[in-house]
Design a protein around this motif. Structure first.
Motif, PDB file in Angstrom:
ATOM      1  N   GLY A 192       0.778  -1.231   0.000  1.00 38.23           N
ATOM      2  CA  GLY A 192       0.000   0.000   0.000  1.00 38.23           C
ATOM      3  C   GLY A 192       0.808   1.278   0.000  1.00 38.23           C
ATOM      4  O   GLY A 192       0.240   2.364  -0.100  1.00 38.23           O
ATOM      5  N   ARG A 193       2.140   1.175   0.097  1.00 35.44           N
ATOM      6  CA  ARG A 193       2.922   2.411   0.230  1.00 35.44           C
ATOM      7  C   ARG A 193       2.759   3.341  -0.972  1.00 35.44           C
ATOM      8  O   ARG A 193       2.868   4.556  -0.853  1.00 35.44           O
ATOM      9  CB  ARG A 193       4.398   2.093   0.455  1.00 35.44           C
ATOM     10  N   TYR A 194       2.498   2.746  -2.164  1.00 35.89           N
ATOM     11  CA  TYR A 194       2.400   3.570  -3.372  1.00 35.89           C
ATOM     12  C   TYR A 194       1.063   4.297  -3.472  1.00 35.89           C
ATOM     13  O   TYR A 194       0.906   5.181  -4.314  1.00 35.89           O
ATOM     14  CB  TYR A 194       2.650   2.713  -4.610  1.00 35.89           C
ATOM     15  N   LEU A 195       0.114   3.921  -2.636  1.00 39.34           N
ATOM     16  CA  LEU A 195      -1.154   4.654  -2.557  1.00 39.34           C
ATOM     17  C   LEU A 195      -1.180   5.443  -1.258  1.00 39.34           C
ATOM     18  O   LEU A 195      -2.132   5.399  -0.484  1.00 39.34           O
ATOM     19  CB  LEU A 195      -2.338   3.690  -2.630  1.00 39.34           C
ATOM     20  N   SER A 196      -0.123   6.179  -0.999  1.00 42.47           N
ATOM     21  CA  SER A 196       0.006   7.006   0.203  1.00 42.47           C
ATOM     22  C   SER A 196       0.354   8.428  -0.204  1.00 42.47           C
ATOM     23  O   SER A 196       0.893   8.678  -1.286  1.00 42.47           O
ATOM     24  CB  SER A 196       1.101   6.457   1.122  1.00 42.47           C
ATOM     25  N   THR A 197       0.068   9.360   0.678  1.00 41.10           N
ATOM     26  CA  THR A 197       0.394  10.760   0.411  1.00 41.10           C
ATOM     27  C   THR A 197       1.896  10.970   0.363  1.00 41.10           C
ATOM     28  O   THR A 197       2.387  11.809  -0.407  1.00 41.10           O
ATOM     29  CB  THR A 197      -0.260  11.655   1.476  1.00 41.10           C
ATOM     30  N   GLU A 198       2.654  10.221   1.168  1.00 36.23           N
ATOM     31  CA  GLU A 198       4.108  10.397   1.168  1.00 36.23           C
ATOM     32  C   GLU A 198       4.720  10.034  -0.188  1.00 36.23           C
ATOM     33  O   GLU A 198       5.780  10.557  -0.546  1.00 36.23           O
ATOM     34  CB  GLU A 198       4.733   9.543   2.281  1.00 36.23           C
ATOM     35  N   VAL A 199       4.070   9.156  -0.963  1.00 37.73           N
ATOM     36  CA  VAL A 199       4.540   8.814  -2.299  1.00 37.73           C
ATOM     37  C   VAL A 199       3.880   9.700  -3.355  1.00 37.73           C
ATOM     38  O   VAL A 199       4.547  10.271  -4.214  1.00 37.73           O
ATOM     39  CB  VAL A 199       4.273   7.325  -2.614  1.00 37.73           C
ATOM     40  N   ALA A 200       2.563   9.820  -3.293  1.00 36.77           N
ATOM     41  CA  ALA A 200       1.814  10.499  -4.354  1.00 36.77           C
ATOM     42  C   ALA A 200       1.806  12.013  -4.215  1.00 36.77           C
ATOM     43  O   ALA A 200       1.615  12.727  -5.200  1.00 36.77           O
ATOM     44  CB  ALA A 200       0.377   9.980  -4.384  1.00 36.77           C
ATOM     45  N   GLY A 201       1.970  12.531  -2.991  1.00 34.28           N
ATOM     46  CA  GLY A 201       1.773  13.952  -2.761  1.00 34.28           C
ATOM     47  C   GLY A 201       0.297  14.287  -2.702  1.00 34.28           C
ATOM     48  O   GLY A 201      -0.570  13.410  -2.689  1.00 34.28           O
ATOM     49  N   GLY A 202       0.003  15.576  -2.656  1.00 35.27           N
ATOM     50  CA  GLY A 202      -1.389  16.014  -2.640  1.00 35.27           C
ATOM     51  C   GLY A 202      -1.981  16.050  -1.249  1.00 35.27           C
ATOM     52  O   GLY A 202      -1.288  15.877  -0.239  1.00 35.27           O
ATOM     53  N   PHE A 203      -3.315  16.236  -1.197  1.00 33.25           N
ATOM     54  CA  PHE A 203      -4.011  16.518   0.057  1.00 33.25           C
ATOM     55  C   PHE A 203      -5.154  15.554   0.353  1.00 33.25           C
ATOM     56  O   PHE A 203      -5.888  15.765   1.308  1.00 33.25           O
ATOM     57  CB  PHE A 203      -4.574  17.936   0.016  1.00 33.25           C
ATOM     58  N   THR A 204      -5.329  14.530  -0.461  1.00 34.97           N
ATOM     59  CA  THR A 204      -6.490  13.672  -0.316  1.00 34.97           C
ATOM     60  C   THR A 204      -6.107  12.344   0.326  1.00 34.97           C
ATOM     61  O   THR A 204      -4.967  12.124   0.725  1.00 34.97           O
ATOM     62  CB  THR A 204      -7.160  13.437  -1.677  1.00 34.97           C
ATOM     63  N   GLY A 205      -7.078  11.433   0.422  1.00 33.16           N
ATOM     64  CA  GLY A 205      -6.859  10.085   0.923  1.00 33.16           C
ATOM     65  C   GLY A 205      -7.506   9.083  -0.010  1.00 33.16           C
ATOM     66  O   GLY A 205      -8.106   9.436  -1.031  1.00 33.16           O
ATOM     67  N   ARG A 206      -7.400   7.829   0.353  1.00 33.36           N
ATOM     68  CA  ARG A 206      -7.927   6.777  -0.511  1.00 33.36           C
ATOM     69  C   ARG A 206      -9.452   6.805  -0.589  1.00 33.36           C
ATOM     70  O   ARG A 206     -10.134   7.042   0.412  1.00 33.36           O
ATOM     71  CB  ARG A 206      -7.500   5.417   0.002  1.00 33.36           C
ATOM     72  N   VAL A 207      -9.941   6.520  -1.788  1.00 33.49           N
ATOM     73  CA  VAL A 207     -11.369   6.338  -2.037  1.00 33.49           C
ATOM     74  C   VAL A 207     -11.527   5.005  -2.760  1.00 33.49           C
ATOM     75  O   VAL A 207     -10.810   4.734  -3.731  1.00 33.49           O
ATOM     76  CB  VAL A 207     -11.942   7.495  -2.870  1.00 33.49           C
ATOM     77  N   ILE A 208     -12.431   4.165  -2.279  1.00 35.51           N
ATOM     78  CA  ILE A 208     -12.661   2.839  -2.855  1.00 35.51           C
ATOM     79  C   ILE A 208     -14.001   2.857  -3.569  1.00 35.51           C
ATOM     80  O   ILE A 208     -15.012   3.274  -2.989  1.00 35.51           O
ATOM     81  CB  ILE A 208     -12.691   1.753  -1.761  1.00 35.51           C
ATOM     82  N   GLY A 209     -14.025   2.382  -4.814  1.00 38.21           N
ATOM     83  CA  GLY A 209     -15.306   2.394  -5.498  1.00 38.21           C
ATOM     84  C   GLY A 209     -15.299   1.707  -6.836  1.00 38.21           C
ATOM     85  O   GLY A 209     -14.359   0.997  -7.210  1.00 38.21           O
ATOM     86  N   MET A 210     -16.371   1.938  -7.586  1.00 34.74           N
ATOM     87  CA  MET A 210     -16.663   1.249  -8.838  1.00 34.74           C
ATOM     88  C   MET A 210     -16.475   2.202 -10.006  1.00 34.74           C
ATOM     89  O   MET A 210     -16.732   3.394  -9.892  1.00 34.74           O
ATOM     90  CB  MET A 210     -18.103   0.740  -8.797  1.00 34.74           C
ATOM     91  N   TYR A 211     -16.049   1.640 -11.141  1.00 34.00           N
ATOM     92  CA  TYR A 211     -15.841   2.474 -12.320  1.00 34.00           C
ATOM     93  C   TYR A 211     -16.215   1.684 -13.560  1.00 34.00           C
ATOM     94  O   TYR A 211     -16.244   0.439 -13.572  1.00 34.00           O
ATOM     95  CB  TYR A 211     -14.382   2.942 -12.404  1.00 34.00           C
ATOM     96  N   ALA A 212     -16.499   2.411 -14.635  1.00 32.51           N
ATOM     97  CA  ALA A 212     -16.716   1.827 -15.953  1.00 32.51           C
ATOM     98  C   ALA A 212     -15.584   2.271 -16.862  1.00 32.51           C
ATOM     99  O   ALA A 212     -15.235   3.459 -16.899  1.00 32.51           O
ATOM    100  CB  ALA A 212     -18.054   2.256 -16.528  1.00 32.51           C
ATOM    101  N   ALA A 213     -14.991   1.309 -17.593  1.00 33.34           N
ATOM    102  CA  ALA A 213     -13.885   1.613 -18.498  1.00 33.34           C
ATOM    103  C   ALA A 213     -14.277   1.486 -19.966  1.00 33.34           C
ATOM    104  O   ALA A 213     -13.587   2.005 -20.838  1.00 33.34           O
ATOM    105  CB  ALA A 213     -12.703   0.690 -18.197  1.00 33.34           C
TER     106      ALA A 213
END
Length: 503
Positions: free
Chosen positions: A465-486
């Motif tokens: 999970g380290r690559y989905l962290s603010t310390e790696v990605a930067g920015g001001f948000t947090g994780r969001v889990i959900g559904m998408y259509a591609a």
């Protein structure tokens, strides 16, 4: 050996877990209302209600119409809605906020904090970000912004009165004086600010003066709250707002993070809303211990029902917890096409794209599980854990296959693939917090897979999970889990989210 003192009852901190930063709170009678930043997500500014400052229920989103909130497709993640201030004055609720990337500072009002809220009054004369509202005895409204500076405001027109004037800006040499809040308490006007940047150096400082414009005298004990340079489990403490409880005591709501893993520590849920007790000593605020378990307050508690683990998508509208990236079209996202299903129609081809059609909820627990029954017969889509366009993992179904992808910065790769029977498939992710056993251990592990007909879960890939962290990605948000259509149209029958016991 002497006996350990017996601990009294406690309450859990954060009081609003997950990506809920920049809290602003006001009290009306026995009720408390709180609003948070929402950045690139629509609808914007989640609004919460509580009777005790401990147990909170989301009652809506202040910005739920396109006329209230424009988030242009080209706008980067972590822009958008910054740092609302929520106040009640003269029988009306007022909300002032910055839309970074479209419109600058905006003013909204409502008679009911659950909504509907007005369309925005634009404030071209109010500079900067993090605007605050305060009223003096003659009804003059003062706006104070990061920096720190002040100007008078006509609420009816949005016009400023007079010049913008600089005021007390915190500790000399401290970076980023921001998040100002101005209060009249007793004989003084108090100016509460954050300073030190919103990372590990974050802090809260305070000053006082005899008028709303100062001059302000800094508290000799500043910063009155910071966890910088410590090993405390709550870090990045700042952006506080002050509220008085019915028994006359006081509290701060503020943001903080919970880093996990080894050095340097990664926080993945974003900045969360915490509660800290305070006292007044010789006319100054003294902040009590800020810990994951707080002593229960003296006033009565009002627990709220636990959030259901499953959303069946049975209603005509989505629950206010569900958010989308930048916009949500009823044509592209609806529960009305297939009864009991959420239908998504693709625009962007993956969560890499700014215009991905996505519906998600904030991850609120360090260890948790999510499942969704996905019907990709008319397209391709799935379940993603998102931090931004360049940092996300997903499991995707389509054409008789399930695939796991990872996007880390400029790299996107297929991690695993598996054939599945035709028809709907349950896609899932288990997120498990990892204790800091060694210097390079990550904060958690994300295991993506699918459920068989017998309910067993087949893991296709386990990713750090380290690559989905603010310390790696930067920015001001947090994780969001959900559904998408591609691609095409994808239907989702249900979504389950539940916390897991930590390892």
């Amino acid at each position: 050996m002497s006996a350990q003192p017996e601990l009294g009852p406690t309450v859990s901190n954060p009081v609003i877990p997950g990506f809920h930063p920049d809290p602003s709170v006001c009290r009306v009678g026995d009720d408390y209302y709180l609003a948070c930043s929402s950045f690139e997500y629509f609808p914007g500014i989640p609004v919460f209600h509580s009777r005790d400052l401990v147990h909170w229920t989301q009652i809506g989103n202040a910005l739920e119409r396109p006329s209230q909130l424009r988030l242009p497709r080209e706008m980067p993640s972590s822009a958008g809605i910054y740092a609302p201030t929520l106040r009640h004055h003269d029988g009306r609720f007022w909300l002032i906020v910055t839309n970074v990337g479209d419109g600058g500072n905006l003013l909204f009002s409502a008679t009911d904090p659950a909504g509907p809220w007005s369309d925005p009054v634009r404030l071209p004369g109010v500079p900067g970000i993090d605007p605050d509202l305060a009223w003096d005895e003659d009804g003059t409204c003062w706006v104070t912004v990061a920096g720190v500076s002040q100007v008078r405001l006509d609420l009816a027109t949005g016009e400023t009165v007079g010049e913008v004037e600089r005021t007390w800006s915190g500790t000399p040499g401290a970076q980023a004086p921001e998040a100002p809040h101005l209060y009249r308490i007793g004989d003084y006007w108090y100016l509460l600010i954050a300073e030190g940047g919103t990372e590990r150096g974050h802090a809260v400082a305070i000053a006082r003066g005899l008028t709303p414009t100062g001059p302000f005298e800094a508290c000799p004990a500043n910063p009155i709250l910071t966890h910088r340079g410590t090993h405390r489990p709550i870090q990045n403490t700042g952006h506080a707002d002050l509220v008085q409880a019915p028994d006359g005591s006081w509290c701060l709501v503020l943001l903080g993070v919970r880093p996990g893993g080894g050095t340097p520590g990664w926080h993945v849920l974003g900045r969360e809303t915490f509660l800290a007790p305070v006292e007044w000593v010789d006319g100054w605020l003294v902040v009590g211990e800020l810990t994951p378990e707080l002593p229960a307050p003296a006033w009565p508690l009002h627990p709220v029902p636990a959030e259901p683990a499953r959303d069946e998508f049975d209603g005509a509208e989505l629950h206010p917890r569900w958010i989308s990236v930048r916009e949500r079209s009823h044509h592209l996202c609806t529960t009305k096409e297939r009864s009991g299903w959420l239908t998504l129609r693709a625009v962007g081809a993956s969560p890499d794209e700014n215009d991905v059609v996505f519906v998600g909820r904030r991850q609120q627990h360090l260890s948790c599980r999510a499942r969704t029954l996905t019907d990709p017969a008319e397209g391709r889509g799935g379940l993603t854990v998102r931090l931004d366009e360049e940092h996300h993992y997903e499991i995707e179904a389509g054409a008789g296959e399930v695939r796991v992808y990872a996007r880390i910065g400029p790299l996107r790769t297929e991690v695993a693939a598996h054939q599945v029977p035709a028809g709907p498939v349950v896609l899932g992710v288990d997120i498990t917090e990892t204790p800091p056993r060694e210097a390079r251990s990550g904060p958690d592990e994300l295991s993506f897979g699918f459920e068989a007909a017998d309910g067993s879960f087949t893991v296709l890939a386990a990713l750090t999970g380290r690559y989905l962290s603010t310390e790696v990605a930067g920015g001001f948000t947090g994780r969001v889990i959900g559904m998408y259509a591609a691609e095409g149209t994808v239907h989702f029958d249900r979504f389950d989210y539940e916390p897991l016991a930590a390892s």
